[in-house]
Design an enzyme around this catalytic site. Sequence first.
Site, PDB file in Angstrom:
ATOM      1  N   GLU A   1     -12.309   3.391  -1.155  1.00 36.89           N
ATOM      2  CA  GLU A   1     -11.809   4.523  -1.952  1.00 36.89           C
ATOM      3  C   GLU A   1     -11.550   4.133  -3.394  1.00 36.89           C
ATOM      4  O   GLU A   1     -11.748   4.938  -4.309  1.00 36.89           O
ATOM      5  CB  GLU A   1     -10.501   5.060  -1.350  1.00 36.89           C
ATOM      6  CG  GLU A   1     -10.684   5.744  -0.010  1.00 36.89           C
ATOM      7  CD  GLU A   1      -9.341   6.116   0.618  1.00 36.89           C
ATOM      8  OE1 GLU A   1      -8.304   6.020  -0.064  1.00 36.89           O
ATOM      9  OE2 GLU A   1      -9.357   6.493   1.799  1.00 36.89           O
ATOM     10  N   VAL A   2     -11.040   2.926  -3.591  1.00 39.21           N
ATOM     11  CA  VAL A   2     -10.668   2.510  -4.948  1.00 39.21           C
ATOM     12  C   VAL A   2     -11.683   1.471  -5.426  1.00 39.21           C
ATOM     13  O   VAL A   2     -11.818   0.395  -4.815  1.00 39.21           O
ATOM     14  CB  VAL A   2      -9.244   1.921  -4.978  1.00 39.21           C
ATOM     15  CG1 VAL A   2      -8.883   1.494  -6.391  1.00 39.21           C
ATOM     16  CG2 VAL A   2      -8.229   2.947  -4.451  1.00 39.21           C
TER      17      VAL A   2
ATOM     18  N   HIS B   1      -6.977  -5.871   1.977  1.00 39.64           N
ATOM     19  CA  HIS B   1      -5.801  -5.369   2.684  1.00 39.64           C
ATOM     20  C   HIS B   1      -5.274  -6.499   3.573  1.00 39.64           C
ATOM     21  O   HIS B   1      -6.061  -7.165   4.257  1.00 39.64           O
ATOM     22  CB  HIS B   1      -6.175  -4.208   3.615  1.00 39.64           C
ATOM     23  CG  HIS B   1      -6.736  -2.998   2.945  1.00 39.64           C
ATOM     24  ND1 HIS B   1      -6.024  -1.828   2.800  1.00 39.64           N
ATOM     25  CD2 HIS B   1      -7.961  -2.758   2.409  1.00 39.64           C
ATOM     26  CE1 HIS B   1      -6.782  -0.920   2.203  1.00 39.64           C
ATOM     27  NE2 HIS B   1      -7.969  -1.453   1.961  1.00 39.64           N
TER      28      HIS B   1
ATOM     29  N   ASN C   1     -12.863  -3.415   2.265  1.00 34.89           N
ATOM     30  CA  ASN C   1     -13.889  -2.375   2.298  1.00 34.89           C
ATOM     31  C   ASN C   1     -14.766  -2.518   1.061  1.00 34.89           C
ATOM     32  O   ASN C   1     -14.255  -2.639  -0.052  1.00 34.89           O
ATOM     33  CB  ASN C   1     -13.229  -0.996   2.324  1.00 34.89           C
ATOM     34  CG  ASN C   1     -12.481  -0.740   3.609  1.00 34.89           C
ATOM     35  OD1 ASN C   1     -12.979  -1.058   4.680  1.00 34.89           O
ATOM     36  ND2 ASN C   1     -11.288  -0.172   3.515  1.00 34.89           N
TER      37      ASN C   1
ATOM     38  N   ASP D   1       0.848  -1.192   0.000  1.00 31.93           N
ATOM     39  CA  ASP D   1       0.000   0.000   0.000  1.00 31.93           C
ATOM     40  C   ASP D   1       0.887   1.247   0.000  1.00 31.93           C
ATOM     41  O   ASP D   1       1.910   1.304   0.682  1.00 31.93           O
ATOM     42  CB  ASP D   1      -0.908  -0.013   1.244  1.00 31.93           C
ATOM     43  CG  ASP D   1      -2.066   0.970   1.118  1.00 31.93           C
ATOM     44  OD1 ASP D   1      -3.211   0.515   0.956  1.00 31.93           O
ATOM     45  OD2 ASP D   1      -1.811   2.200   1.172  1.00 31.93           O
ATOM     46  N   ILE D   2       0.471   2.261  -0.747  1.00 29.44           N
ATOM     47  CA  ILE D   2       1.258   3.495  -0.871  1.00 29.44           C
ATOM     48  C   ILE D   2       1.264   4.289   0.441  1.00 29.44           C
ATOM     49  O   ILE D   2       2.170   5.091   0.679  1.00 29.44           O
ATOM     50  CB  ILE D   2       0.704   4.351  -2.046  1.00 29.44           C
ATOM     51  CG1 ILE D   2       1.766   5.291  -2.585  1.00 29.44           C
ATOM     52  CG2 ILE D   2      -0.564   5.099  -1.650  1.00 29.44           C
ATOM     53  CD1 ILE D   2       1.394   5.924  -3.917  1.00 29.44           C
TER      54      ILE D   2
ATOM     55  N   HIS E   1     -10.467  -5.325  -3.566  1.00 23.94           N
ATOM     56  CA  HIS E   1      -9.136  -5.595  -3.008  1.00 23.94           C
ATOM     57  C   HIS E   1      -9.265  -6.020  -1.564  1.00 23.94           C
ATOM     58  O   HIS E   1     -10.217  -5.669  -0.877  1.00 23.94           O
ATOM     59  CB  HIS E   1      -8.232  -4.364  -3.106  1.00 23.94           C
ATOM     60  CG  HIS E   1      -8.826  -3.109  -2.538  1.00 23.94           C
ATOM     61  ND1 HIS E   1      -9.733  -2.347  -3.234  1.00 23.94           N
ATOM     62  CD2 HIS E   1      -8.662  -2.491  -1.347  1.00 23.94           C
ATOM     63  CE1 HIS E   1     -10.094  -1.304  -2.505  1.00 23.94           C
ATOM     64  NE2 HIS E   1      -9.467  -1.366  -1.335  1.00 23.94           N
TER      65      HIS E   1
END
Length: 123
Positions: free
Chosen positions: A99-100, A106, A91, A33-34, A104
């Site tokens: 958000e994206v 995490h 999420n 993750d960024i 995905h």
Amino acid sequence: MAYDRSNVFARILRGELPCKRVYEDDHALAFHDINPLAPVHVLVIPKGEYVSMDDFSATAPADALAGFFRAVGETARRVGVAESGYRLLANSGADANQEVPHVHVHIFAGAPLGPMLKKVAAR
Ligand code: 5GP
């Protein structure tokens, strides 16, 4: 919600944006993750175009689903946290602050992570 091919994870999959790759196979890509929220914070995404876990679980073929979840476990082993433990978070949708809009998971790990979730009051 229709899949938006301009989302950042779609761009990473197409090689238009860089990522710090941890693992990749035919079904999934895993990368750091960024903006890490734990000592280990890795994202695992399927290669197909699915908006959320709701979309993915309802519409993806069985091999894509199995391949993705095998990749989640393999990623945890590759980053060395299978024994010490890790937390998965996916999420999905507005109330979860997704958000994206590309499904995905995490992987959080690398230290004791504390309680599962701060208690949230009912609306
Ligand atoms: P969400 O809230 O959708 O579950 O989480 C999206 C995650 O993607 C966030 O933790 C955020 O830091 C991460 N993220 C957003 N843009 C990028 C990017 O360009 N590269 C990487 N590696 N992570 C990103």
